[in-house]
Design an enzyme around this catalytic site. Structure first.
Site, PDB file in Angstrom:
ATOM      1  N   LYS A  48      32.754   3.325  25.834  1.00 27.15           N
ATOM      2  CA  LYS A  48      31.582   3.239  26.704  1.00 27.15           C
ATOM      3  C   LYS A  48      31.005   1.820  26.655  1.00 27.15           C
ATOM      4  O   LYS A  48      30.717   1.219  27.667  1.00 27.15           O
ATOM      5  CB  LYS A  48      30.541   4.275  26.258  1.00 27.15           C
ATOM      6  CG  LYS A  48      29.316   4.272  27.123  1.00 27.15           C
ATOM      7  CD  LYS A  48      28.290   5.275  26.645  1.00 27.15           C
ATOM      8  CE  LYS A  48      26.996   5.083  27.419  1.00 27.15           C
ATOM      9  NZ  LYS A  48      25.894   5.849  26.878  1.00 27.15           N
ATOM     10  N   GLU A  89      36.707  -1.195  16.302  1.00 27.87           N
ATOM     11  CA  GLU A  89      37.997  -0.516  16.111  1.00 27.87           C
ATOM     12  C   GLU A  89      38.794  -0.487  17.409  1.00 27.87           C
ATOM     13  O   GLU A  89      39.985  -0.775  17.439  1.00 27.87           O
ATOM     14  CB  GLU A  89      37.770   0.933  15.643  1.00 27.87           C
ATOM     15  CG  GLU A  89      37.234   1.086  14.235  1.00 27.87           C
ATOM     16  CD  GLU A  89      35.719   1.195  14.203  1.00 27.87           C
ATOM     17  OE1 GLU A  89      35.051   0.618  15.090  1.00 27.87           O
ATOM     18  OE2 GLU A  89      35.205   1.843  13.273  1.00 27.87           O
ATOM     19  N   GLY A  95      28.106   9.136  24.242  1.00 26.90           N
ATOM     20  CA  GLY A  95      29.507   9.117  23.799  1.00 26.90           C
ATOM     21  C   GLY A  95      30.015  10.482  23.366  1.00 26.90           C
ATOM     22  O   GLY A  95      31.082  10.941  23.791  1.00 26.90           O
ATOM     23  N   ARG A  96      29.249  11.176  22.531  1.00 25.96           N
ATOM     24  CA  ARG A  96      29.738  12.455  21.981  1.00 25.96           C
ATOM     25  C   ARG A  96      29.644  13.612  22.986  1.00 25.96           C
ATOM     26  O   ARG A  96      30.043  14.728  22.688  1.00 25.96           O
ATOM     27  CB  ARG A  96      29.018  12.788  20.673  1.00 25.96           C
ATOM     28  CG  ARG A  96      27.511  12.751  20.734  1.00 25.96           C
ATOM     29  CD  ARG A  96      26.907  12.794  19.327  1.00 25.96           C
ATOM     30  NE  ARG A  96      25.466  12.635  19.339  1.00 25.96           N
ATOM     31  CZ  ARG A  96      24.833  11.475  19.359  1.00 25.96           C
ATOM     32  NH1 ARG A  96      25.512  10.367  19.392  1.00 25.96           N
ATOM     33  NH2 ARG A  96      23.503  11.434  19.335  1.00 25.96           N
ATOM     34  N   GLU A 137      25.992  13.688  14.297  1.00 27.73           N
ATOM     35  CA  GLU A 137      25.512  12.400  14.828  1.00 27.73           C
ATOM     36  C   GLU A 137      24.216  12.637  15.624  1.00 27.73           C
ATOM     37  O   GLU A 137      23.365  11.761  15.708  1.00 27.73           O
ATOM     38  CB  GLU A 137      26.582  11.741  15.714  1.00 27.73           C
ATOM     39  CG  GLU A 137      26.319  10.264  15.974  1.00 27.73           C
ATOM     40  CD  GLU A 137      27.496   9.518  16.587  1.00 27.73           C
ATOM     41  OE1 GLU A 137      28.212   8.823  15.862  1.00 27.73           O
ATOM     42  OE2 GLU A 137      27.688   9.623  17.808  1.00 27.73           O
ATOM     43  N   HIS A 162      42.883  31.287   3.041  1.00 27.78           N
ATOM     44  CA  HIS A 162      43.697  30.961   1.871  1.00 27.78           C
ATOM     45  C   HIS A 162      43.284  29.627   1.276  1.00 27.78           C
ATOM     46  O   HIS A 162      44.038  29.022   0.512  1.00 27.78           O
ATOM     47  CB  HIS A 162      45.179  30.945   2.263  1.00 27.78           C
ATOM     48  CG  HIS A 162      45.620  32.256   2.837  1.00 27.78           C
ATOM     49  ND1 HIS A 162      46.050  33.300   2.045  1.00 27.78           N
ATOM     50  CD2 HIS A 162      45.619  32.714   4.112  1.00 27.78           C
ATOM     51  CE1 HIS A 162      46.332  34.340   2.822  1.00 27.78           C
ATOM     52  NE2 HIS A 162      46.072  34.006   4.086  1.00 27.78           N
ATOM     53  N   LYS A 170      27.900  -0.783  10.510  1.00 28.97           N
ATOM     54  CA  LYS A 170      28.668  -1.720  11.340  1.00 28.97           C
ATOM     55  C   LYS A 170      28.280  -3.160  11.006  1.00 28.97           C
ATOM     56  O   LYS A 170      29.123  -4.032  10.884  1.00 28.97           O
ATOM     57  CB  LYS A 170      28.392  -1.461  12.835  1.00 28.97           C
ATOM     58  CG  LYS A 170      28.960  -0.167  13.370  1.00 28.97           C
ATOM     59  CD  LYS A 170      28.692  -0.088  14.879  1.00 28.97           C
ATOM     60  CE  LYS A 170      28.956   1.302  15.418  1.00 28.97           C
ATOM     61  NZ  LYS A 170      28.541   1.480  16.805  1.00 28.97           N
TER      62      LYS A 170
END
Ligand code: F6P
Length: 522
Positions: free
Chosen positions: A200, A206, A260-261, A346, A377, A489
């Protein structure tokens, strides 16, 4: 107008809930069920292909009515209206929050329509092979390069809807881990691979670094002019994408009112479109739209996201539960929890309220889990016999997709058995061995859905989006910013400079300096 800014703990309902909690906290769910035969029929919601059973919770009629009163007192209804009408409810970033507009088929914004159309045309060409790579071959592999909301949603959906996938292979490069990038590139052919750079902001370290590594790899085999056949971008920062070398017609726009999310419904979903085709993508949007209408219009007592939000508040703030689990009995949903972790944590990991005051009650739930029956399990021991109270959402489907009824019956027998066992334990049974005794009365919500279709998946995701929003409103926090990720960051930038210059004078902490020294000695 800004969102209501009401401290929930100062409401009448909260005070009544505190009192009510003291009176009912010793109640055992097994006994409540025994006393009230109608409970299972009362605490359920049937909606489209969904059946929600929330009767196996530590609640009574009074709990529910007090929780509903709380929702009223904090003006949740008004907040929902404000969100859907595009008011700038993300105050700290001065933005509207309109991911719901991306799937508003009743009143679609022209720019949303235009982007959907661009996605449809482009993904069709990739799927039908008419878009050719630089040597004239059709695309076989699509790589989404992006992180956080620019990764987790598309990956979760691509996995969840694997049954509806076409021949294209979809890959995700998110982590800055160079080994992972190298592993992905090692199985790709530059002639037949499409890279979608999704960011965005188009400034995320990254993503930009990984995209550059990928571009260098591509240019070892091809020339600059070939980039336009193999690289497209999804971004709200068109200039940034252009600077990276992506031509304007290859940029799929994003609006700043899409967080974003919450962006998988936008052009961020381009890799999803390629994977399952536009029609399935659109069906998923329609499913979300249906859930939006339910959330917006249904009275709170029958409103799935509101009820699940209130139950979660009940455990988080009154029982002081530390976390909640989500267990889907479908391998297809194995990426649901990482997706929800970003969406929920977030959004609601906040400790300052909407008035800017430090909060003295618990907010953000910790969400964790995995798929069933695998989880049985692994960590289910702790759900059954551990000391912590963990409310769990069980998500399952009535119909399997491949028709393997025998397996599906076993899978679902486990699904039903677990909520039953968590509820009942060994209550009223004589168990002489204390190690084999189960308290029971462990809360669960059962979300039973007819079938895992694109539409139902869209509704399910939207359900959790609205649940977290409702919780944020009740906690009086801003759910749609994420300042908490910024500090890390900034510090990482300084650390990188220190590593590159072998100069740690900026690092204040001796522990960090020691670690950096050892790292550089290798
Ligand atoms: O650092 C967190 C975050 O801002 C998320 O909210 C977002 O989904 C992710 O980074 C990626 O951001 P972008 O799409 O701008 O690269």
């Amino acid at each position: 107008m800004s969102l209501p800014k009401i401290n929930p703990t100062k409401t009448e309902a909260w005070k009544a809930l505190e009192k009510h909690f003291q009176e009912t906290k010793m109640l055992q769910m097994q006994d409540i069920f025994e006393k009230d035969a109608n409970r299972a029929n009362q605490f359920k919601i049937t909606w489209q292909d969904f059946y929600i059973d929330y009767s196996k919770n530590r609640i009574t009629n009074e709990t529910l009515s007090l929780l509903l009163k709380l929702a009223e007192e904090v003006k949740l209804k008004e907040a929902i209206r404000q969100q859907f009408s595009g008011e700038k409810i993300n105050e700290t970033e001065d933005r509207a929050v309109l991911h719901t507009a991306l799937r508003d088929f009743a009143n679609m914004k022209p720019e949303v329509k235009a982007t959907l159309q661009k996605m449809q045309i482009f993904s069709n060409k990739i799927i039908n092979g008419s878009h050719k790579g630089f040597t004239g071959k059709a695309i076989t592999d699509v790589v989404n390069i992006g992180i956080g909301g620019s990764h987790l949603g598309p990956e979760m959906v691509a996995e969840a809807l694997q049954f509806y996938r076409n021949h294209l292979k979809i890959h995700f490069i998110a982590n800055i881990d160079g080994d992972n990038v190298a592993e992905t590139l090692s199985i790709l052919n530059p002639e037949t691979t499409l890279f979608i750079v999704v960011s965005k902001s188009f400034t995320t370290q990254e993503t930009i670094v990984n995209a550059s590594v990928v571009k260098d790899w591509f240019l070892k085999n091809a020339s600059e002019i070939d980039i336009e056949k193999h690289f497209v971008a999804v971004s709200a920062n068109v200039e940034g994408a252009k600077e990276f070398g992506i031509s304007e017609e290859n940029i799929f726009p994003m609006q700043d009112w899409v967080g974003g999310r919450f962006s998988l419904w936008s052009s961020v979903g381009l890799s999803i479109c390629c994977a399952i085709g536009f029609n399935n993508f659109e069906a998923m949007l329609k499913g979300a739209f249906e859930m939006d209408n339910h959330f917006k219009n249904e009275e709170f007592g029958k409103n799935i996201p509101v009820i699940l939000a209130l139950l979660s508040i009940w455990y988080n703030n009154f029982y002081k539960a530390e976390s909640e689990a989500v267990v889907a009995y479908s391998q297809y949903l194995h990426k649901l929890v990482p997706y929800l972790q970003q969406a929920v944590m977030e959004s609601n990991g906040k400790s300052v309220d909407r008035n800017g005051e430090k909060i003295d009650y618990q907010t953000g739930t910790i969400v964790w889990g995995n798929v069933g029956s695998n989880s049985q399990h692994a960590y289910f021991q702790l759900l059954h016999q551990g000391t912590k109270l963990i409310s769990t959402d069980f998500i399952g489907f009535s119909e399997p997709l491949h028709g393997n009824v025998e397996n599906h019956n076993i899978l679902m027998a486990n699904f039903f058995a677990q909520t039953e066992a968590l509820w009942e334990g060994t209550h009223n049974k004589v168990v002489e061995n204390p190690f084999k005794s189960f308290e029971g009365s462990k809360p669960t919500n059962t979300i039973l859905i007819k079938k895992l279709t694109p539409k139902n998946l869209g509704s399910l995701i939207a359900l959790y989006e609205h649940k977290l929003f409702a919780q944020g409103i009740i906690w009086n926090i801003f759910s749609y910013d994420q300042w908490g990720v910024e500090l890390g960051k900034t510090v990482a930038k300084g650390t990188l400079t220190a590593i590159e210059n072998r100069n740690f004078s900026g690092a204040k902490n001796r522990s960090t300096v020691n670690l950096l020294e050892i790292f550089l000695k290798k």
